[in-house]
Motif scaffolding. Structure first.
Motif, mmCIF file in Angstrom:
data_model
loop_
_atom_site.group_PDB
_atom_site.id
_atom_site.type_symbol
_atom_site.label_atom_id
_atom_site.label_comp_id
_atom_site.label_asym_id
_atom_site.label_seq_id
_atom_site.Cartn_x
_atom_site.Cartn_y
_atom_site.Cartn_z
ATOM 1 N N ARG A 49 39.240 35.877 42.765
ATOM 2 C CA ARG A 49 40.096 36.971 43.229
ATOM 3 C C ARG A 49 39.626 38.235 42.523
ATOM 4 N NH1 ARG A 49 46.295 36.748 41.802
ATOM 5 N NH2 ARG A 49 45.521 37.499 39.801
ATOM 6 N N LYS A 88 39.915 44.813 45.777
ATOM 7 C CA LYS A 88 39.295 45.031 47.087
ATOM 8 C C LYS A 88 38.126 46.015 47.044
ATOM 9 C CE LYS A 88 42.688 48.508 48.454
ATOM 10 N NZ LYS A 88 43.779 48.847 49.358
ATOM 11 N N GLN A 133 45.781 33.142 43.601
ATOM 12 C CA GLN A 133 46.280 33.518 44.921
ATOM 13 C C GLN A 133 46.174 35.030 45.118
ATOM 14 O OE1 GLN A 133 47.182 31.153 47.339
ATOM 15 N NE2 GLN A 133 46.103 29.988 45.759
ATOM 16 N N PRO A 134 46.133 35.473 46.372
ATOM 17 C CA PRO A 134 46.016 36.909 46.633
ATOM 18 C C PRO A 134 47.186 37.684 46.030
ATOM 19 C CG PRO A 134 45.899 35.634 48.678
ATOM 20 C CD PRO A 134 46.230 34.676 47.584
ATOM 21 N N ILE A 172 41.273 40.759 46.982
ATOM 22 C CA ILE A 172 40.676 39.893 48.003
ATOM 23 C C ILE A 172 40.271 38.590 47.328
ATOM 24 C CG2 ILE A 172 39.801 41.749 49.486
ATOM 25 C CD1 ILE A 172 37.050 41.308 48.081
ATOM 26 N N TYR A 186 41.031 35.726 52.264
ATOM 27 C CA TYR A 186 42.158 36.665 52.162
ATOM 28 C C TYR A 186 41.594 38.043 51.894
ATOM 29 C CZ TYR A 186 44.747 32.357 51.551
ATOM 30 O OH TYR A 186 45.267 31.127 51.716
ATOM 31 N N LYS A 187 41.826 38.951 52.837
ATOM 32 C CA LYS A 187 41.243 40.288 52.747
ATOM 33 C C LYS A 187 42.322 41.346 52.860
ATOM 34 C CE LYS A 187 37.115 42.347 54.711
ATOM 35 N NZ LYS A 187 36.133 42.215 55.757
#
Length: 197
Positions: A17, A20, A86-87, A92, A196-197
């Motif tokens: 993770r 972004k 997790q996001p 991301i 996940y973005k």
């Protein structure tokens, strides 16, 4: 004893993770490297605590996988999709496929001992003996042997603790939920998915 390195072209999957903005850097440079300012942003007031740990970790990890010129800090990854972070907001998740020879694998639970500046025991008996030794010397806060001047009064005990940290690199099952990984950099071509973005 460091014996983590496997010079192999075999690829393994990893998850990380990241903020972004990493995608912008990857697009522009084709490679992402952790920098001090990123760690400061992420860890804020406890950054210096982590810098001490990372300085120790870098010296050990580069003996396993040589650190490229210009790289200062490692990038942390999960070895299992079940254990990945997790996001969160502005982050991301990257799924990577990387040749094993670029990866340093460590024991997640043992790293927790290092993060607390504790002795990493061989087993329960060893832990019991170590705790008895601490009691014998009247040491209630084991981390003080590293974090304060107290270590000057017990240099053998302090060195024993630091030497035990190398046990984080002793891993029997690399894909276990009890392991984690580091890379010195992330190359754009290693990314196989951004779930996940």
């Amino acid at each position: 004893m460091l014996h983590n390195f496997k010079a192999s072209d075999e690829k393994i999957k990893l998850w990380t993770r990241q903020h972004k903005n990493l995608l912008i850097e990857l697009e522009e440079k084709g490679v992402y490297r952790a920098r001090q300012e990123y760690i400061l942003l992420k860890n804020d007031t406890i950054s210096n605590y982590y810098f001490k740990l990372y300085d120790w970790y870098v010296k050990q990890a580069e003996r396993i996988v040589p650190r490229p010129e210009g790289v200062t800090y490692p990038i942390w990854l999960s070895t299992s999709s079940d254990a990945m972070l997790q996001p969160a907001e502005d982050t991301i998740i990257l799924e990577l496929e990387v040749e094993r020879k670029h990866v340093v694998i460590t024991n997640f639970d043992k790293w927790g001992y290092v993060v607390n500046y504790w002795y990493v025991p061989l087993d329960k008996q060893d832990e019991k003996r170590h705790n008895e030794e601490l009691r014998k010397y009247g040491i209630g806060d084991e981390s003080a042997l590293y974090m304060s001047h107290k270590g000057n009064f017990y240099p053998l005990l302090r060195n024993k603790i630091i030497k035990s940290w190398e046990r984080i690199f002793e891993v029997s099952d690399e894909a276990s939920i009890l392991t984690q990984a580091t890379l010195w950099e992330i190359k754009k071509e290693w990314i196989v998915n951004i779930p996940y973005k």
